[in-house]
Design a protein around this motif. Structure first.
Motif, mmCIF file in Angstrom:
data_model
loop_
_atom_site.group_PDB
_atom_site.id
_atom_site.type_symbol
_atom_site.label_atom_id
_atom_site.label_comp_id
_atom_site.label_asym_id
_atom_site.label_seq_id
_atom_site.Cartn_x
_atom_site.Cartn_y
_atom_site.Cartn_z
ATOM 1 N N TRP A 1 37.614 39.859 31.585
ATOM 2 C CA TRP A 1 37.548 40.835 32.680
ATOM 3 C C TRP A 1 36.277 41.649 32.541
ATOM 4 N N SER A 2 35.752 42.082 33.686
ATOM 5 C CA SER A 2 34.609 42.997 33.686
ATOM 6 C C SER A 2 34.576 43.703 35.033
ATOM 7 N N PRO A 3 33.866 44.820 35.100
ATOM 8 C CA PRO A 3 33.727 45.491 36.394
ATOM 9 C C PRO A 3 33.031 44.567 37.405
ATOM 10 N N ARG A 4 33.390 44.718 38.653
ATOM 11 C CA ARG A 4 32.815 43.884 39.701
ATOM 12 C C ARG A 4 31.292 44.034 39.718
ATOM 13 N N GLY A 5 30.625 42.876 39.760
ATOM 14 C CA GLY A 5 29.171 42.866 39.826
ATOM 15 C C GLY A 5 28.473 42.893 38.479
ATOM 16 N N THR B 1 37.452 32.989 29.647
ATOM 17 C CA THR B 1 37.246 33.970 30.710
ATOM 18 C C THR B 1 37.603 35.354 30.205
ATOM 19 N N THR C 1 28.223 40.929 35.020
ATOM 20 C CA THR C 1 28.584 39.723 34.289
ATOM 21 C C THR C 1 28.766 40.066 32.817
#
Length: 192
Positions: A26-30, A24, A32
Motif C-alpha cells: 500500500w502507498s498513498p495515491r500517486g 504488492t 510509487t
C-alpha cells in the motif's frame, strides 16, 4: 507405506538471494512505493522435507546453507552428502522408522553418488515425481509460503537473510495444520 509402517517424506530444495521476492504493498495515491535493496551477491540454499504419517502430526525438517561470494571453500548448494545428512536427520527425528521419500528428478537426486547413498540406507525407499510437476510436491508450498513471508523485506547481509528464513521455517514447524494444507493442496489423500 502403510504396510511398512513408514513415514511419507516429500523433499525439495530452494534458494534465495539478498534481492527480496516482489510483492504488492500500500502507498498513498500517486506515490510509487520503493524498497531499497543492497543487491549484494551471495545466496542461501534451503532444503526441507514435509513428513507425514497417518495418526501422527505432520512435521517439517529443514537445513540452510549460506554461500558468500568469493569463498571457494563454502558449498554453493545442497549436493549428495548434504541431502543424505538431511535424510539421516529425518530418520532420527522420525523415531528411526522407515521412510518413503518422494522427490523430483533433479541431477543431485539421480546421479551415481546419490544412488549409492540411497542403497546404503535399508530404511529408505525412493520414488520420483514425474518431470515438470511441482504441483504434486507439498514441499513447494513451503517455499511459496516462505517467499511470500520474505517479500519486500530487505535484509542487509546473508546472515540476516538466513536468520529470517530460519525464523519463518521454524514457525511453519509449529503449524501442522499449515503443513497439512500443503499436502491437501496437492490432492493427496492420506486417510484410507
Amino acid at each position: 507405506m502403510r504396510e511398512k509402517d513408514a513415514w511419507l517424506v516429500f523433499a525439495d530444495e530452494a534458494g534465495q538471494s539478498l534481492r527480496p521476492p516482489r510483492a504488492t504493498t500500500w502507498s498513498p495515491r500517486g506515490i510509487t512505493p520503493t524498497v531499497r535493496v543492497n543487491a549484494g551477491s551471495g545466496r542461501i540454499s534451503l532444503a526441507s522435507a514435509v513428513c507425514c504419517r497417518p495418526g501422527e502430526r505432520t512435521r517439517l525438517i529443514y537445513r540452510i546453507l549460506v554461500h558468500h561470494p568469493g569463498r571457494r571453500t563454502e558449498k554453493k548448494g545442497f549436493r549428495e552428502p548434504e541431502l543424505a545428512a538431511l535424510l539421516d536427520a529425518a530418520y532420527q527425528q522420525l523415531g528411526r522408522r522407515d521412510i518413503v521419500l518422494v522427490w523430483d528428478n533433479s541431477t543431485q537426486h539421480t546421479d551415481a553418488a546419490m544412488r549409492a547413498l540411497i542403497a546404503a540406507r535399508s530404511w529408505l525407499t525412493v520414488f520420483r515425481l514425474p518431470p515438470y510437476c511441482p504441483e504434486l510436491n507439498p514441499d513447494e508450498g513451503v517455499w511459496s509460503n516462505l517467499k511470500k513471508s520474505l517479500a519486500n523485506l530487505a535484509a542487509c547481509t546473508l546472515e540476516q537473510l538466513a536468520a529470517l528464513a530460519k525464523t519463518r521455517l521454524k514457525r511453519m514447524q509449529y503449524r501442522p495444520g499449515l503443513l497439512d494444507g500443503f499436502i491437501a493442496e496437492t490432492g493427496l489423500i492420506l486417510t484410507p
